[in-house]
Design a protein around this motif. Sequence first.
Motif, short mmCIF file in Angstrom:
data_model
loop_
_atom_site.label_atom_id
_atom_site.label_comp_id
_atom_site.label_asym_id
_atom_site.label_seq_id
_atom_site.Cartn_x
_atom_site.Cartn_y
_atom_site.Cartn_z
N ILE A 110 13.56 2.25 -46.06
CA ILE A 110 12.88 3.53 -46.16
C ILE A 110 13.54 4.53 -45.23
O ILE A 110 13.93 4.20 -44.11
CB ILE A 110 11.37 3.40 -45.83
N ASP A 111 13.73 5.73 -45.71
CA ASP A 111 14.19 6.85 -44.89
C ASP A 111 12.93 7.57 -44.42
O ASP A 111 12.29 8.29 -45.20
CB ASP A 111 15.09 7.78 -45.72
N VAL A 164 4.34 8.95 -59.47
CA VAL A 164 5.59 8.21 -59.63
C VAL A 164 6.53 8.64 -58.51
O VAL A 164 6.63 9.83 -58.19
CB VAL A 164 6.25 8.52 -60.99
N TYR A 165 7.21 7.66 -57.90
CA TYR A 165 8.16 7.98 -56.84
C TYR A 165 9.46 7.20 -57.08
O TYR A 165 9.42 6.05 -57.51
CB TYR A 165 7.60 7.62 -55.46
N PRO A 166 10.62 7.83 -56.84
CA PRO A 166 11.89 7.14 -57.10
C PRO A 166 12.18 6.04 -56.09
O PRO A 166 12.08 6.25 -54.88
CB PRO A 166 12.92 8.27 -56.99
N MET A 167 12.51 4.87 -56.60
CA MET A 167 12.97 3.78 -55.76
C MET A 167 14.45 3.56 -56.08
O MET A 167 14.79 3.17 -57.19
CB MET A 167 12.16 2.50 -56.02
N LYS A 168 15.30 3.86 -55.11
CA LYS A 168 16.74 3.80 -55.34
C LYS A 168 17.22 2.34 -55.37
O LYS A 168 17.08 1.62 -54.39
CB LYS A 168 17.49 4.58 -54.26
N GLY A 169 17.76 1.93 -56.51
CA GLY A 169 18.30 0.59 -56.65
C GLY A 169 19.81 0.60 -56.62
O GLY A 169 20.45 1.54 -57.11
N TYR A 170 20.40 -0.43 -56.03
CA TYR A 170 21.85 -0.51 -55.86
C TYR A 170 22.44 -1.61 -56.74
O TYR A 170 21.85 -2.69 -56.87
CB TYR A 170 22.20 -0.82 -54.41
N THR A 171 23.61 -1.34 -57.32
CA THR A 171 24.31 -2.32 -58.14
C THR A 171 25.79 -2.32 -57.79
O THR A 171 26.43 -1.25 -57.76
CB THR A 171 24.14 -2.02 -59.64
N GLU A 202 15.23 1.28 -52.12
CA GLU A 202 15.28 2.22 -51.00
C GLU A 202 14.44 3.45 -51.33
O GLU A 202 14.61 4.06 -52.38
CB GLU A 202 16.72 2.62 -50.71
N PHE A 203 13.55 3.80 -50.43
CA PHE A 203 12.76 5.01 -50.57
C PHE A 203 13.42 6.11 -49.76
O PHE A 203 13.32 6.14 -48.54
CB PHE A 203 11.33 4.77 -50.08
N SER A 204 14.10 7.00 -50.46
CA SER A 204 14.81 8.08 -49.76
C SER A 204 14.85 9.34 -50.61
O SER A 204 15.86 10.03 -50.68
CB SER A 204 16.24 7.65 -49.41
N GLY A 205 13.75 9.61 -51.30
CA GLY A 205 13.67 10.81 -52.11
C GLY A 205 14.56 10.74 -53.33
O GLY A 205 14.76 9.68 -53.92
N TYR A 206 15.13 11.89 -53.69
CA TYR A 206 15.94 11.98 -54.91
C TYR A 206 17.43 11.96 -54.61
O TYR A 206 18.24 12.47 -55.39
CB TYR A 206 15.56 13.24 -55.68
N VAL A 252 24.06 3.62 -58.05
CA VAL A 252 22.63 3.67 -57.74
C VAL A 252 21.89 4.28 -58.92
O VAL A 252 22.43 5.09 -59.66
CB VAL A 252 22.32 4.48 -56.45
N GLY A 253 20.65 3.85 -59.08
CA GLY A 253 19.78 4.42 -60.08
C GLY A 253 18.40 4.59 -59.49
O GLY A 253 17.92 3.74 -58.73
N LEU A 254 17.76 5.70 -59.79
CA LEU A 254 16.42 5.96 -59.28
C LEU A 254 15.40 5.35 -60.24
O LEU A 254 15.20 5.85 -61.35
CB LEU A 254 16.18 7.47 -59.13
#
Length: 463
Positions: A69-70, A291-298, A339-343, A377-379
């Motif tokens: 989280i940021d 709804v809140y964006p959760m940043k996923g990493y690939t 990751e919670f860091s906005g958009y 990354v995808g939100l």
Amino acid sequence: MAGVSSAHELARLGVDVQVLEKSSSVSAECSAAPCGVIHRQSSCVGSGELQSALKCFFSFGNEFKFAKIDWWKTLSDPHFLRWALLFCHNSLWLSSDLHESRRQNQLHYYDFAIDLLEDLMFKQYNGEIGENMGCQRGALKPLRGSEALQEAQAEPSWAPGACSEPSSTVLNRAQALQLEPWLASVGPPTGNTNEIGQMETISGAMYQPHALSANCPWFTKRLATICSRELGVQFQCNTEVTGFDVLGGRIIAIHTRAHGIITVANDTDVLVAAGSWTPMVLRQLELFAPVYPMKGYTLCVDLSTGRSDSSQLPQRVVTLDSLYMSRFLDEVRITSMGEFSGYDTKPGEEVVESIKKQAINLFPSQAEAINTAPAMVGLRPLVFDNLLIAGKVPCLHNLYVNVGPSQTAWKGCLGSARVVAAAVTQRTDLLPGTFNEEMYSPEGKIVKSPFFCRLADTRFKYF
């Protein structure tokens, strides 16, 4: 993905569909980043999810944490604070009966959605969508230590209480290594190098033979092609929606940045299916969406470069040490982190390095290929209760929405599209009756909040 799937389900029923896409491609951002896992499993937000998130947020040390989280970007954001309050309330005060009811509904919903998805990929349109996509059957969940193996043998379920497959196959170590030879060299989890003994090796695995992995960006592009070619769907890319005109409780015009004002006819409905950006679009109508964006990493490991030994990388879906891995032809995808860091859509260097370190711990002989693998990354659109929101928005006569629930939106994309199509056309016969679609209604979730929307937009614009 949600927009293209919705367009397909509506167009096949004879509805004229025009898609407004902000990006240059229909498979951008979140639709390009998933690991592609399709298995019959679901989750609803409860106290366990809240505890796991808090443990990650407030833990210190060098252990790999699945959630980050940021603090500045989140705690300064009114939208996040309101979403988090709903998330916590739902997690702590949801009755066990309601939680069980939601879980059962989710399982039936995903059975329906996955059946639709597999039928579309491999049977409809002569199997064009799934052809040469590199789909792999089977999913493996390695187990560490004899105790974990014994527990799995006692209850052979991939995720007890959250999986609709009646049981998973429990494999011993030799059987697991036969499917995935690289497991033989797997050591202790990163950050736990002092824990020796049973944690050092893989003792066996849970195996789901019917699980599937599929290339999400290929699926989205191919489905868009079919929608355009076979069903007459019009796609207008590079079209950012900047506002709406509303009169008499109906949307009568859509403002766009590049194409001016688009008039909405009296008999035309508007569907917002913008993934994590859905709250931003709805705020222009003074509507709050939880709804809140959760940043996923690939990480995308390219096997065609010769830098990697494909036999020492996963051959199918594998989940181990908070990494989710899948194989598509000459590519292996390694996905992790929420990751919670906005958009913010840029990969964080620290997070990328952490995932690469975790991956190299599993595949030490492939360190060069992993270190040079690009990160995407995808939100992911995380709904406060981890349930889909799909259907008619009560406060406007011609507004519908299709969003969420989170990282499982990919395998449910055809299901959510069918729910929306049933609502738009008022055809309940499109749904099987095995789940309650009213559980996914926007009513009471997407609500009018003029002052709040202005406040949240001001924060987003200037900070």
